[in-house]
Design a protein around this motif. Structure first.
Motif, PDB file in Angstrom:
ATOM      1  N   UNK A   1       0.813  -1.201   0.000  1.00 57.35           N
ATOM      2  CA  UNK A   1       0.000   0.000   0.000  1.00 57.35           C
ATOM      3  C   UNK A   1       0.858   1.266   0.000  1.00 57.35           C
ATOM      4  N   UNK A   2       1.912   1.269   0.815  1.00 56.83           N
ATOM      5  CA  UNK A   2       2.743   2.467   0.925  1.00 56.83           C
ATOM      6  C   UNK A   2       3.403   2.793  -0.405  1.00 56.83           C
ATOM      7  N   UNK A   3       3.917   1.767  -1.080  1.00 55.93           N
ATOM      8  CA  UNK A   3       4.578   2.022  -2.357  1.00 55.93           C
ATOM      9  C   UNK A   3       3.603   2.555  -3.398  1.00 55.93           C
ATOM     10  N   UNK A   4       2.319   2.202  -3.282  1.00 54.04           N
ATOM     11  CA  UNK A   4       1.328   2.719  -4.220  1.00 54.04           C
ATOM     12  C   UNK A   4       1.053   4.196  -3.964  1.00 54.04           C
ATOM     13  N   UNK A   5       1.074   4.600  -2.704  1.00 54.08           N
ATOM     14  CA  UNK A   5       0.918   6.027  -2.390  1.00 54.08           C
ATOM     15  C   UNK A   5       2.156   6.791  -2.866  1.00 54.08           C
ATOM     16  N   UNK A   6       3.338   6.169  -2.757  1.00 57.05           N
ATOM     17  CA  UNK A   6       4.549   6.783  -3.314  1.00 57.05           C
ATOM     18  C   UNK A   6       4.341   7.117  -4.786  1.00 57.05           C
ATOM     19  N   UNK A   7       3.825   6.159  -5.528  1.00 57.52           N
ATOM     20  CA  UNK A   7       3.633   6.363  -6.963  1.00 57.52           C
ATOM     21  C   UNK A   7       2.570   7.417  -7.241  1.00 57.52           C
ATOM     22  N   UNK A   8       1.543   7.477  -6.406  1.00 57.52           N
ATOM     23  CA  UNK A   8       0.524   8.511  -6.575  1.00 57.52           C
ATOM     24  C   UNK A   8       1.133   9.896  -6.363  1.00 57.52           C
ATOM     25  N   UNK A   9       1.982  10.029  -5.346  1.00 62.16           N
ATOM     26  CA  UNK A   9       2.646  11.302  -5.092  1.00 62.16           C
ATOM     27  C   UNK A   9       3.635  11.634  -6.210  1.00 62.16           C
ATOM     28  N   UNK A  10       4.305  10.618  -6.721  1.00 61.74           N
ATOM     29  CA  UNK A  10       5.220  10.830  -7.845  1.00 61.74           C
ATOM     30  C   UNK A  10       4.464  11.430  -9.043  1.00 61.74           C
ATOM     31  N   UNK A  11       3.278  10.882  -9.302  1.00 65.82           N
ATOM     32  CA  UNK A  11       2.497  11.393 -10.416  1.00 65.82           C
ATOM     33  C   UNK A  11       2.127  12.858 -10.252  1.00 65.82           C
ATOM     34  N   UNK A  12       1.882  13.288  -9.007  1.00 67.00           N
ATOM     35  CA  UNK A  12       1.532  14.685  -8.767  1.00 67.00           C
ATOM     36  C   UNK A  12       2.735  15.611  -8.892  1.00 67.00           C
ATOM     37  N   UNK A  13       3.914  15.153  -8.454  1.00 72.32           N
ATOM     38  CA  UNK A  13       5.082  16.027  -8.372  1.00 72.32           C
ATOM     39  C   UNK A  13       5.952  16.036  -9.633  1.00 72.32           C
ATOM     40  N   UNK A  14       5.840  15.024 -10.455  1.00 78.71           N
ATOM     41  CA  UNK A  14       6.726  14.917 -11.623  1.00 78.71           C
ATOM     42  C   UNK A  14       6.741  16.167 -12.493  1.00 78.71           C
ATOM     43  N   UNK A  15       5.601  16.819 -12.768  1.00 81.12           N
ATOM     44  CA  UNK A  15       5.651  18.016 -13.619  1.00 81.12           C
ATOM     45  C   UNK A  15       6.440  19.180 -13.017  1.00 81.12           C
ATOM     46  N   UNK A  16       6.747  19.120 -11.711  1.00 81.95           N
ATOM     47  CA  UNK A  16       7.430  20.248 -11.063  1.00 81.95           C
ATOM     48  C   UNK A  16       8.934  20.234 -11.268  1.00 81.95           C
ATOM     49  N   UNK A  17       9.493  19.123 -11.725  1.00 84.04           N
ATOM     50  CA  UNK A  17      10.949  19.020 -11.799  1.00 84.04           C
ATOM     51  C   UNK A  17      11.367  18.465 -13.147  1.00 84.04           C
ATOM     52  N   UNK A  18      12.397  19.089 -13.731  1.00 88.61           N
ATOM     53  CA  UNK A  18      12.945  18.605 -14.997  1.00 88.61           C
ATOM     54  C   UNK A  18      14.060  17.596 -14.763  1.00 88.61           C
ATOM     55  N   UNK A  19      14.492  17.464 -13.509  1.00 91.17           N
ATOM     56  CA  UNK A  19      15.563  16.532 -13.183  1.00 91.17           C
ATOM     57  C   UNK A  19      15.029  15.242 -12.599  1.00 91.17           C
ATOM     58  N   UNK A  20      15.501  14.913 -11.381  1.00 90.26           N
ATOM     59  CA  UNK A  20      15.144  13.650 -10.740  1.00 90.26           C
ATOM     60  C   UNK A  20      14.076  13.859  -9.671  1.00 90.26           C
ATOM     61  N   UNK A  21      13.288  12.806  -9.452  1.00 86.10           N
ATOM     62  CA  UNK A  21      12.346  12.760  -8.341  1.00 86.10           C
ATOM     63  C   UNK A  21      12.675  11.519  -7.531  1.00 86.10           C
ATOM     64  N   UNK A  22      13.034  11.708  -6.263  1.00 87.74           N
ATOM     65  CA  UNK A  22      13.510  10.599  -5.438  1.00 87.74           C
ATOM     66  C   UNK A  22      12.681  10.479  -4.170  1.00 87.74           C
ATOM     67  N   UNK A  23      12.822   9.310  -3.499  1.00 88.92           N
ATOM     68  CA  UNK A  23      12.152   9.052  -2.229  1.00 88.92           C
ATOM     69  C   UNK A  23      13.174   8.595  -1.189  1.00 88.92           C
ATOM     70  N   UNK A  24      14.394   9.105  -1.288  1.00 89.14           N
ATOM     71  CA  UNK A  24      15.482   8.670  -0.416  1.00 89.14           C
ATOM     72  C   UNK A  24      15.553   9.507   0.861  1.00 89.14           C
TER      73      UNK A  24
END
Length: 215
Positions: free
Chosen positions: A1-24
């Motif tokens: 479940x947690x990893x699926x919420x990670x991906x949902x958040x990734x989908x929202x934030x991806x347009x904000x950055x031209x570089x990398x999006x990380x969860x580290x």
């Protein structure tokens, strides 16, 4: 479940950055290895939202409305992310954070298309809060100290999601026929032998129900 919420958040934030999006975890060593603009969403806290806890079993029904299974109600958890920007210039970091804020603020709940498939049968309204002051029991300064880094501008993003609880119990099939045993009245000769009358059960009758008089 947690990893699926990670991906949902990734989908929202991806347009904000031209570089990398990380969860580290943004430790000193991790930051030293950054060689491209990076927006990082670090999951730093998982807590149950006890105000949403329910009691008792819940019924699952088929397309005809018949109860097929019973399960414990889901538990809701608050997933807290520390969103930070990492570039070589503070101005660029602020620009990244501004873009992330602009993407997140319009949403009080996750967009329907971002809700994980596994939780849609429970709820399609997953609350999301952005930059709300954390509870008194948490301090962002303490988080940075634990990571061994220096305090940076950040957004505290919290997504509340249900988590299914096992086990699930199957229920017996519904009753489709009832059985009534009729006995003769006292004192009536030759009418003491029981007679069985069968009739269709009413819709929704619990499995194993028996209607009778004196049986």
């Amino acid at each position: 479940m947690i990893h699926e919420i990670d991906e949902a958040l990734r989908g929202l934030l991806t347009p904000a950055v031209a570089g990398d999006l990380a969860f580290d975890a943004p430790t000193r060593d991790w930051a030293a290895r950054r060689n491209a603009p990076t927006l990082n969403a670090y999951l730093y806290d998982i807590r149950e939202d006890v105000a949403r806890r329910e009691r008792g079993a819940q019924a699952e029904r088929d397309v005809h409305g018949v109860v097929t299974r019973r399960r414990q109600p889901p538990r809701w958890f608050r997933l807290s992310y520390l969103v930070t920007a990492w570039t070589s210039r503070p101005e660029d970091e602020h620009r990244l954070l501004s873009g992330a804020l602009a993407l997140l603020l319009p949403h009080e709940v996750l967009p329907a298309e971002a809700v994980p498939e596994s939780v849609r049968r429970i709820s399609t309204a997953l609350p999301i809060s952005v930059a709300v002051p954390p509870a008194e029991s948490r301090s962002l300064a303490d988080i940075w100290s634990a990571l061994g880094g220096e305090l940076k501008p950040s957004l505290d993003v919290v997504i509340t999601t249900p988590f299914p609880v096992a086990p699930v119990y199957d229920v017996a099939p519904p009753v489709t026929e009832a059985e009534i045993v009729v006995r003769g009245a006292d004192g009536v000769p030759g009418d003491a032998r029981p007679r069985i009358v069968r009739r269709a059960a009413a819709p929704g009758t619990a499995s194993g129900a028996r209607d009778g008089s004196g049986a």
